[in-house]
Design a protein around this motif. Structure first.
Motif, mmCIF file in Angstrom:
data_model
loop_
_atom_site.group_PDB
_atom_site.id
_atom_site.type_symbol
_atom_site.label_atom_id
_atom_site.label_comp_id
_atom_site.label_asym_id
_atom_site.label_seq_id
_atom_site.Cartn_x
_atom_site.Cartn_y
_atom_site.Cartn_z
ATOM 1 N N GLY A 102 44.181 47.830 39.229
ATOM 2 C CA GLY A 102 43.712 48.900 38.523
ATOM 3 C C GLY A 102 42.034 48.799 38.628
ATOM 4 O O GLY A 102 41.609 49.646 38.219
ATOM 5 N N LYS A 103 41.429 47.671 38.980
ATOM 6 C CA LYS A 103 39.927 47.161 38.984
ATOM 7 C C LYS A 103 39.354 47.895 40.080
ATOM 8 O O LYS A 103 39.845 47.695 41.343
ATOM 9 N N PHE A 104 38.294 48.650 40.259
ATOM 10 C CA PHE A 104 37.501 48.869 41.263
ATOM 11 C C PHE A 104 36.604 47.888 41.902
ATOM 12 O O PHE A 104 35.577 47.470 41.215
ATOM 13 N N ASP A 105 36.957 47.375 43.074
ATOM 14 C CA ASP A 105 36.435 46.023 43.338
ATOM 15 C C ASP A 105 35.910 46.180 44.800
ATOM 16 O O ASP A 105 36.510 46.417 45.638
ATOM 17 N N LEU A 106 34.736 46.281 45.019
ATOM 18 C CA LEU A 106 34.135 46.573 46.452
ATOM 19 C C LEU A 106 34.233 45.380 47.283
ATOM 20 O O LEU A 106 33.949 45.384 48.543
ATOM 21 N N GLU A 107 34.731 44.287 46.650
ATOM 22 C CA GLU A 107 34.636 43.229 47.672
ATOM 23 C C GLU A 107 35.995 42.787 48.016
ATOM 24 O O GLU A 107 36.525 41.725 48.512
ATOM 25 N N ARG A 108 37.018 43.553 48.004
ATOM 26 C CA ARG A 108 38.262 43.521 48.371
ATOM 27 C C ARG A 108 38.322 43.381 49.835
ATOM 28 O O ARG A 108 37.737 43.976 50.807
ATOM 29 N N GLN A 109 39.250 42.588 50.503
ATOM 30 C CA GLN A 109 39.382 42.299 51.947
ATOM 31 C C GLN A 109 40.650 42.746 52.594
ATOM 32 O O GLN A 109 40.723 42.998 53.670
ATOM 33 N N THR A 110 41.731 42.774 51.511
ATOM 34 C CA THR A 110 43.045 43.329 52.256
ATOM 35 C C THR A 110 42.923 44.725 52.756
ATOM 36 O O THR A 110 42.390 45.596 51.725
ATOM 37 N N PRO A 111 43.264 45.191 53.719
ATOM 38 C CA PRO A 111 43.058 46.401 54.153
ATOM 39 C C PRO A 111 44.290 47.480 53.409
ATOM 40 O O PRO A 111 45.451 46.915 53.391
ATOM 41 N N HIS A 112 43.908 48.516 52.938
ATOM 42 C CA HIS A 112 44.559 49.312 52.234
ATOM 43 C C HIS A 112 45.650 50.206 53.160
ATOM 44 O O HIS A 112 45.350 50.195 54.335
ATOM 45 N N LEU A 113 46.638 50.941 52.556
ATOM 46 C CA LEU A 113 47.631 51.923 53.572
ATOM 47 C C LEU A 113 47.517 53.195 53.167
ATOM 48 O O LEU A 113 48.264 54.148 53.415
ATOM 49 N N ALA A 114 46.342 53.515 52.785
ATOM 50 C CA ALA A 114 45.998 55.123 52.378
ATOM 51 C C ALA A 114 46.050 56.122 53.537
ATOM 52 O O ALA A 114 46.381 57.127 53.333
ATOM 53 N N PHE A 115 45.784 55.367 54.678
ATOM 54 C CA PHE A 115 45.868 56.263 55.983
ATOM 55 C C PHE A 115 47.362 55.824 56.740
ATOM 56 O O PHE A 115 47.247 56.090 57.961
#
Length: 409
Positions: free
Chosen positions: A329-342
């Motif tokens: 739930g945290k908004f984190d600009l440093e995430r590395q794992t690619p999301h699946l939104a697309f």
């Protein structure tokens, strides 16, 4: 109790667009759950990130309903519709490959860069239009006009047709006045008829738009039938608009909820592309659930899915899997794992490069132009459209100070 032995959990449409609420209801002990979708359709719902990535690339899971259990047919009206079913969304290899090869030319890096100056011009004009007032309603003043104008220009939709185009886009995605599924089918008929006329006109006169480019690619080596051509152009038009509309509005809300990250972007605009990815992860704008049907036995988590069974993948919930997204739930600009939104695999969203381009230009321009952006109403008064195809705010009123005015003061 294993997931296979568990009772079927009925789901509401609002839960599918609210990952914390959905996961609180289903639990996180298993990456797959036995559910009934909001329309009553039985399904295995995948919420685990790793399991979803594998499933989205597994050829044993089909997007076509040809292998679906006959008991599922009453829930699959869109799959049988003469217009919708001819798009890539409802097809697998080799038909999907054949379709994608032609229409993907619309989203090459070269075409994206060619669009950049025009996207910037439209963005600047929209921001000019709200600057003096110091207030705006993001959805209607910014989020809807930008991608609608970009895509309509790119595909040569005349200005006189754009209001009607927008109206029928809303009906297809469940955002407009929809009384039952027949309204969606009627909207599909409108798009079919409209694109028939637009394509015929391009064949006669030619042009510099993307429809003309796609038709040129068909010459001498036609790979799409007429109905496939219309259905896939429709898919590109509506998908490209809805992705960007909701990414912009949801993104502004996410940044206002996270002022430290907003300040970081102001200090370093080069972080905007990272912010866009986190916006897309936290609040995916479209296709919150994808439908698949098992062609053969396939194991997902602790479940052996049987041939013909329905596997739904919650793209929103997978982006909240704490195994791969700590403190999801945290908004984190440093995430590395690619999301699946697309999505992922062969059905990865073709319009992703355009959405990212529009997002980059919009957010950099917005933050450079305006300071002290705030919600103009209590956050508790915000609401969402009742659709689980797209995640659209009803409205997002903001107030702000123009940076040049603040500096002069």
């Amino acid at each position: 109790m294993s997931a296979e032995d568990a009772p079927r959990v009925p789901l509401e449409a609002t839960e599918l667009t609210n990952p914390p609420q959905l996961l609180a209801k289903l639990g996180t002990d298993s990456p797959i759950h036995k559910v009934s979708m909001p329309d009553g359709m039985p399904a295995w719902l995948v919420t685990g990130y790793r399991e979803a990535r594998r499933a989205l690339s597994d050829p044993r899971l089909a997007r076509s309903d040809k292998v679906a259990d006959p008991t599922l047919k009453p829930y699959l009206a869109l799959y049988n519709d003469d217009f919708f079913r001819h798009s890539m969304v409802f097809n697998d290899r080799p038909d999907h490959t054949r379709m994608k090869k032609l229409v993907s030319q619309a989203f090459t890096p070269r075409y994206m860069e060619n669009l950049r100056p025009r996207v910037q011009q439209i963005t600047d004009r929209l921001l000019d239009g709200i600057a003096a007032a110091g207030t705006a309603e993001v959805v209607e003043d910014l989020a809807i006009p930008l991608p609608n104008e970009v895509i309509c220009e790119w595909f040569g939709v005349p200005m006189s047709d754009r209001a009607e185009f927008r109206e029928y886009c809303g009906i297809v995605t469940g955002l407009g006045e929809v009384t039952d599924q027949n309204d969606i089918f009627q909207a599909g008929r409108w798009f079919d008829d409209y694109l028939t006329k637009l394509i015929a006109q391009r064949k006669e006169t030619g042009g510099e738009d993307m429809i003309s480019a796609i038709l040129s690619g068909q010459e001498g080596n036609a790979t799409l039938s007429d109905i496939e051509l219309r259905s896939n152009i429709f898919l590109m038009l509506i998908g490209s608009v809805e992705t960007a509309v909701n990414m912009i509005a949801n993104g502004i809300l996410a940044l206002l909820r996270n002022p430290e990250q907003l300040a970081a972007l102001r200090a370093n605009p080069d972080l905007v592309p990272k912010a866009i990815e986190e916006i897309l992860r936290v609040d995916p704008p479209v296709v919150t659930v994808t439908y698949h049907f098992a062609k053969a036995e396939v194991t997902i988590g602790d479940v052996v899915v049987q041939p013909g069974e329905h596997v739904a993948i919650s793209l929103t919930a997978t982006n909240y899997d704490a195994r791969d997204f700590p403190e999801p739930g945290k908004f984190d600009l440093e995430r590395q794992t690619p999301h699946l939104a697309f999505s992922h695999g062969i059905h990865f969203c073709l319009g992703a490069p355009l959405a990212r381009l529009e997002g980059e230009i919009f957010f950099k321009s917005l933050l450079a132009r305006f300071s002290d952006i705030q919600l103009a109403i209590p956050e508790g008064d915000l609401g969402w459209k009742p659709s689980y195809f797209v995640h659209r705010l009803n409205e997002l009123p903001i107030r702000f100070t123009e940076a040049s005015a603040a500096a002069a003061a």
